[in-house]
Motif scaffolding. Structure first.
Motif, PDB file in Angstrom:
ATOM      1  N   ALA A 105       0.844  -1.205   0.000  1.00 18.31           N
ATOM      2  CA  ALA A 105       0.000   0.000   0.000  1.00 18.31           C
ATOM      3  C   ALA A 105       0.874   1.248   0.000  1.00 18.31           C
ATOM      4  CB  ALA A 105      -0.937  -0.007   1.215  1.00 18.31           C
ATOM      5  N   GLY A 106       1.957   1.214   0.784  1.00 19.58           N
ATOM      6  CA  GLY A 106       2.857   2.355   0.839  1.00 19.58           C
ATOM      7  C   GLY A 106       3.551   2.592  -0.491  1.00 19.58           C
ATOM      8  N   MET A 107       4.074   1.537  -1.100  1.00 21.44           N
ATOM      9  CA  MET A 107       4.768   1.684  -2.390  1.00 21.44           C
ATOM     10  C   MET A 107       3.807   2.182  -3.465  1.00 21.44           C
ATOM     11  SD  MET A 107       8.061   0.952  -2.415  1.00 21.44           S
ATOM     12  CE  MET A 107       8.548   0.301  -4.017  1.00 21.44           C
ATOM     13  N   ALA A 108       2.609   1.614  -3.513  1.00 22.56           N
ATOM     14  CA  ALA A 108       1.638   2.034  -4.528  1.00 22.56           C
ATOM     15  C   ALA A 108       1.334   3.516  -4.370  1.00 22.56           C
ATOM     16  CB  ALA A 108       0.366   1.194  -4.398  1.00 22.56           C
ATOM     17  N   ASN A 109       1.163   3.947  -3.121  1.00 24.19           N
ATOM     18  CA  ASN A 109       0.864   5.358  -2.882  1.00 24.19           C
ATOM     19  C   ASN A 109       2.059   6.259  -3.177  1.00 24.19           C
ATOM     20  OD1 ASN A 109      -1.958   6.018  -1.835  1.00 24.19           O
ATOM     21  ND2 ASN A 109      -1.469   4.128  -0.748  1.00 24.19           N
ATOM     22  N   ARG A 110       3.262   5.742  -2.988  1.00 20.09           N
ATOM     23  CA  ARG A 110       4.448   6.546  -3.315  1.00 20.09           C
ATOM     24  C   ARG A 110       4.511   6.809  -4.826  1.00 20.09           C
ATOM     25  NH1 ARG A 110       9.905   4.701  -0.678  1.00 20.09           N
ATOM     26  NH2 ARG A 110      10.352   6.837  -1.317  1.00 20.09           N
ATOM     27  N   TYR A 111       4.169   5.814  -5.621  1.00 19.51           N
ATOM     28  CA  TYR A 111       4.115   6.028  -7.078  1.00 19.51           C
ATOM     29  C   TYR A 111       2.993   7.004  -7.451  1.00 19.51           C
ATOM     30  CZ  TYR A 111       7.295   2.147  -8.403  1.00 19.51           C
ATOM     31  OH  TYR A 111       8.368   1.323  -8.610  1.00 19.51           O
ATOM     32  N   VAL A 112       1.846   6.865  -6.777  1.00 19.54           N
ATOM     33  CA  VAL A 112       0.717   7.769  -7.064  1.00 19.54           C
ATOM     34  C   VAL A 112       1.138   9.217  -6.795  1.00 19.54           C
ATOM     35  CG1 VAL A 112      -1.597   8.474  -6.337  1.00 19.54           C
ATOM     36  CG2 VAL A 112      -1.094   6.047  -6.692  1.00 19.54           C
ATOM     37  N   ALA A 113       1.818   9.433  -5.667  1.00 21.09           N
ATOM     38  CA  ALA A 113       2.290  10.790  -5.352  1.00 21.09           C
ATOM     39  C   ALA A 113       3.276  11.264  -6.415  1.00 21.09           C
ATOM     40  CB  ALA A 113       2.943  10.821  -3.966  1.00 21.09           C
ATOM     41  N   GLY A 114       4.178  10.385  -6.825  1.00 19.23           N
ATOM     42  CA  GLY A 114       5.151  10.740  -7.856  1.00 19.23           C
ATOM     43  C   GLY A 114       4.475  11.113  -9.164  1.00 19.23           C
ATOM     44  N   ALA A 115       3.480  10.319  -9.560  1.00 21.42           N
ATOM     45  CA  ALA A 115       2.762  10.589 -10.811  1.00 21.42           C
ATOM     46  C   ALA A 115       1.913  11.846 -10.697  1.00 21.42           C
ATOM     47  CB  ALA A 115       1.884   9.390 -11.161  1.00 21.42           C
ATOM     48  N   SER A 116       1.504  12.178  -9.481  1.00 19.96           N
ATOM     49  CA  SER A 116       0.623  13.341  -9.256  1.00 19.96           C
ATOM     50  C   SER A 116       1.401  14.638  -9.082  1.00 19.96           C
ATOM     51  CB  SER A 116      -0.239  13.114  -8.005  1.00 19.96           C
ATOM     52  OG  SER A 116      -0.923  11.890  -8.075  1.00 19.96           O
ATOM     53  N   GLY A 117       2.711  14.556  -9.052  1.00 17.76           N
ATOM     54  CA  GLY A 117       3.504  15.759  -8.832  1.00 17.76           C
ATOM     55  C   GLY A 117       3.418  16.283  -7.411  1.00 17.76           C
ATOM     56  N   LEU A 118       3.110  15.393  -6.473  1.00 20.53           N
ATOM     57  CA  LEU A 118       3.040  15.776  -5.061  1.00 20.53           C
ATOM     58  C   LEU A 118       4.273  15.266  -4.317  1.00 20.53           C
ATOM     59  CD1 LEU A 118      -0.711  14.934  -4.380  1.00 20.53           C
ATOM     60  CD2 LEU A 118       0.334  17.224  -4.462  1.00 20.53           C
ATOM     61  N   PRO A 119       4.662  15.926  -3.229  1.00 14.86           N
ATOM     62  CA  PRO A 119       5.857  15.468  -2.511  1.00 14.86           C
ATOM     63  C   PRO A 119       5.630  14.214  -1.673  1.00 14.86           C
ATOM     64  CG  PRO A 119       4.921  17.409  -1.439  1.00 14.86           C
ATOM     65  CD  PRO A 119       4.139  17.202  -2.710  1.00 14.86           C
ATOM     66  N   PHE A 120       4.407  13.941  -1.294  1.00 17.60           N
ATOM     67  CA  PHE A 120       4.165  12.747  -0.474  1.00 17.60           C
ATOM     68  C   PHE A 120       2.730  12.277  -0.651  1.00 17.60           C
ATOM     69  CE2 PHE A 120       2.969  16.285   2.235  1.00 17.60           C
ATOM     70  CZ  PHE A 120       1.818  15.843   2.880  1.00 17.60           C
ATOM     71  N   ALA A 121       2.482  11.076  -0.161  1.00 20.02           N
ATOM     72  CA  ALA A 121       1.126  10.521  -0.159  1.00 20.02           C
ATOM     73  C   ALA A 121       0.713  10.247   1.277  1.00 20.02           C
ATOM     74  CB  ALA A 121       1.083   9.224  -0.964  1.00 20.02           C
ATOM     75  N   VAL A 122      -0.589  10.229   1.505  1.00 19.05           N
ATOM     76  CA  VAL A 122      -1.149   9.955   2.826  1.00 19.05           C
ATOM     77  C   VAL A 122      -1.940   8.652   2.756  1.00 19.05           C
ATOM     78  CG1 VAL A 122      -2.781  10.758   4.570  1.00 19.05           C
ATOM     79  CG2 VAL A 122      -1.330  12.396   3.370  1.00 19.05           C
ATOM     80  N   ALA A 189       5.464   8.741 -13.002  1.00 18.84           N
ATOM     81  CA  ALA A 189       6.255   9.303 -11.908  1.00 18.84           C
ATOM     82  C   ALA A 189       7.716   9.517 -12.304  1.00 18.84           C
ATOM     83  CB  ALA A 189       6.192   8.377 -10.695  1.00 18.84           C
ATOM     84  N   ALA A 190       8.154   8.845 -13.382  1.00 21.27           N
ATOM     85  CA  ALA A 190       9.577   8.825 -13.710  1.00 21.27           C
ATOM     86  C   ALA A 190       9.995  10.004 -14.578  1.00 21.27           C
ATOM     87  CB  ALA A 190       9.909   7.517 -14.432  1.00 21.27           C
ATOM     88  N   LYS A 191      11.287  10.348 -14.476  1.00 17.77           N
ATOM     89  CA  LYS A 191      11.834  11.396 -15.348  1.00 17.77           C
ATOM     90  C   LYS A 191      11.923  10.886 -16.786  1.00 17.77           C
ATOM     91  CE  LYS A 191      14.631  13.349 -11.573  1.00 17.77           C
ATOM     92  NZ  LYS A 191      14.590  12.229 -10.570  1.00 17.77           N
TER      93      LYS A 191
END
Lengths: 272, 260
Positions: A105-122, A189-191
């Motif tokens: 759940a944490g990893m999936a949300n970390r990618y979501v934050a990355g793809a969303s241009g946000l610094p973190f996910a909750v 999420a990737a460059k």
């Protein structure tokens, strides 16, 4: 617009020593051919990111490509241990492997934050577990509206994400279907991103459950038929469960592993 | 143990019986998946199987060999992304039952699938890790655990809390704000343990036919307490056994199931 390249060109252009690299694909569509090309091009000091390291990262770790692993489940699915991963963590062979460990759940949300241009996910996650004591990228955060204490995890923004898909068209639009895991988020999420495909076609016929990555969201597309073996590409191949079983014996011993990699990866030039 | 069925078959049948029809179950691969598919093929045909690969309502007619087996996507009501499974379906409490295995379990139902021995940075044994389990254990309305019992696996205190059960006892889940009820039943190859309502300590409430209290105590690394109303469960029925064996045969043999 995605450039259509050979797999060797794609890896040479997009993957550098020291990069943070994510190869995603949840059991299905794991980009093995690209992983093997990274081994052949002898990339070093990579920070490898992947929810389920699987056999593909067992190979990269055992060949000394990685200095660090960010992951959430490091086993051989349906079989048992990843022996090269364990050897690196337990005995530092061939080089010590630093780990950053999360939950799915944490990893999936970390990618979501990355793809969303946000610094973190909750998320509501990790509560009561020992993971936050050992993983500095898991922190509590208080909801500004309700006061509830939740968990924050930082965005993942790999230097390059590599995924395997069923098809691309000639302009580089990518289509995948079946279990598509976290690949869309990992690419966005990737460059930079590289997509290997089973085939390149004139036009993409819609498929049930499809995910389409428009060409302008992808750096490069490379033809790699069978490029997910021993994982599979729905509609093209089935998972080679016997290989996953066989990997247990191949990978258990350092010499057997090294010999297998030399014969099947290093000396096996891929024409694509 | 009777020669008519194995301890693993009895454990799988006992676990399947815990699953009710018309509920949604988050299934891990291995023993949980076998038991959930047995339940769906016997008394719970409308059991909704949810796999973390994104398959909602999968209806495989053989046992999937991995969490992302193609048969799960082919037979699912819906295939969604991994972030969606965890964020939309699991996290808000939409799933009734979480079905977990593990490498170590302690007297308060905490589960370890991370490291054994040494310390975290220098472990004696490195296990696969968390996967989906921490959030499944936290957010499903209830959790069923299935694990073979031995003094090495059933320990006083797990080396690493990967999935939270009842922590150090009564009140810990509530203090942490966990929404699900936690592990309500632990099924082993010898019998069934349940948390005592007052202390949340796991106690032996049921033995499988042929198993004894002495065996269960010998296979437990803490001073296992036995419920006053200890009962002996029913042996597998002929149809439970034949369906289980047919599921396994269709899969192409018995695979080991050491992952969470």
């Amino acid at each position: 617009m995605a450039e259509i390249v050979s797999l060797a060109e794609g890896v040479a252009e997009l993957v550098n020593d020291g990069d943070t690299v994510a190869l995603e694909g949840f059991t299905h569509l794991i980009p093995f051919a690209a992983g093997h090309e990274i081994v052949r091009q002898r990339r070093r000091d990579l920070e490898l990111v992947r929810m389920t390291p699987d056999v593909v990262y067992d190979q990269l770790i055992g060949m000394g490509c990685a200095r660090r692993l960010v992951f959430s489940w490091g086993g051989n699915p349906g079989v048992g241990s990843l022996h090269r991963f364990r050897d690196a963590v337990e005995r530092g062979w061939p080089t010590p492997l630093e780990i950053e460990e999360h939950s799915h759940a944490g990893m999936a949300n970390r990618y979501v934050a990355g793809a969303s241009g946000l610094p973190f996910a909750v998320l509501r996650g990790y509560t009561g577990t020992d993971l936050p004591r050992h993983t500095p990228t898991i922190k509590p955060i208080t909801c500004p509206f309700t006061g509830e204490v939740l968990t924050a995890v930082p965005a993942l923004n790999p230097d390059v994400t590599i995924v395997h898909a069923q098809r691309a068209d000639r302009t580089g639009n990518v289509q995948m279907w079946g279990i598509t895991g976290v690949q869309k988020e990992a690419v966005l999420a990737a460059k930079r991103s590289l997509v290997t495909v089973e085939e390149i076609v004139d036009s993409l016929e819609p498929m049930p459950t499809q995910v389409v990555l428009p060409t302008w969201a992808v750096s490069a597309v490379a033809l790699a038929p069978g490029g997910s073996h021993p994982s599979y590409a729905q509609g093209y191949s089935v998972r080679d469960n016997d290989f996953y079983q066989a990997w247990d014996a191949i990978s258990r011993d350092r010499d057997t592993f090294t010999t297998w990699m030399r014969e099947h990866v290093l000396d096996a030039r891929r024409d694509a | 143990m009777s020669a008519e069925w194995t301890a693993d078959e009895m454990m799988t049948v006992a676990a399947a019986r815990q699953l009710r029809d018309d509920t949604a179950c988050f299934v891990g691969i291995g023993l949980p998946s076998t038991a959930a598919n047995l339940a769906r093929a016997t008394h719970a045909p409308r059991l909704v199987l949810i796999y973390e690969s994104g398959c909602l309502g999968a209806k495989p007619d053989r046992l999937p060999l991995s969490i992302g087996d193609g048969i799960l996507a082919d037979t699912a009501d819906a295939v969604v992304s991994v972030p969606e499974v965890f964020n939309y379906w699991l996290q808000p409490g939409n799933i009734d039952v979480g079905f977990l295995g593990g490498a170590q379990l302690d007297r308060y139902g905490n589960i370890n699938t991370t490291t054994i021995g040494g310390d975290y940075r220098d472990p004696k044994v490195r296990l696969p890790g968390a996967g989906g389990a921490p959030e499944i254990a936290a957010s499903c309305r209830e959790v069923i655990v299935i694990m073979r019992q031995s003094p090495r696996t059933f320990v006083e205190r797990v080396d690493f809390v990967t999935s939270f059960g009842y922590g150090t006892g009564s009140g810990d889940r509530e203090r942490l704000g966990l929404r699900g009820a936690g592990p309500q039943v632990v099924i082993t190859d010898l019998g069934i343990l349940r948390p005592e309502p007052s202390s949340r300590e796991l106690v032996l409430t049921e033995l499988h036919p042929g198993a004894t209290v002495e065996q269960a105590r010998a296979a437990t690394g803490w001073q296992l307490r036995v419920a006053d109303d200890l009962r002996t469960g029913e042996p597998p029925t002929g149809s439970e056994l034949s369906v289980l064996r047919a599921l396994k045969a269709a899969t192409g043999g018995n695979r080991s199931a050491s992952n969470a």
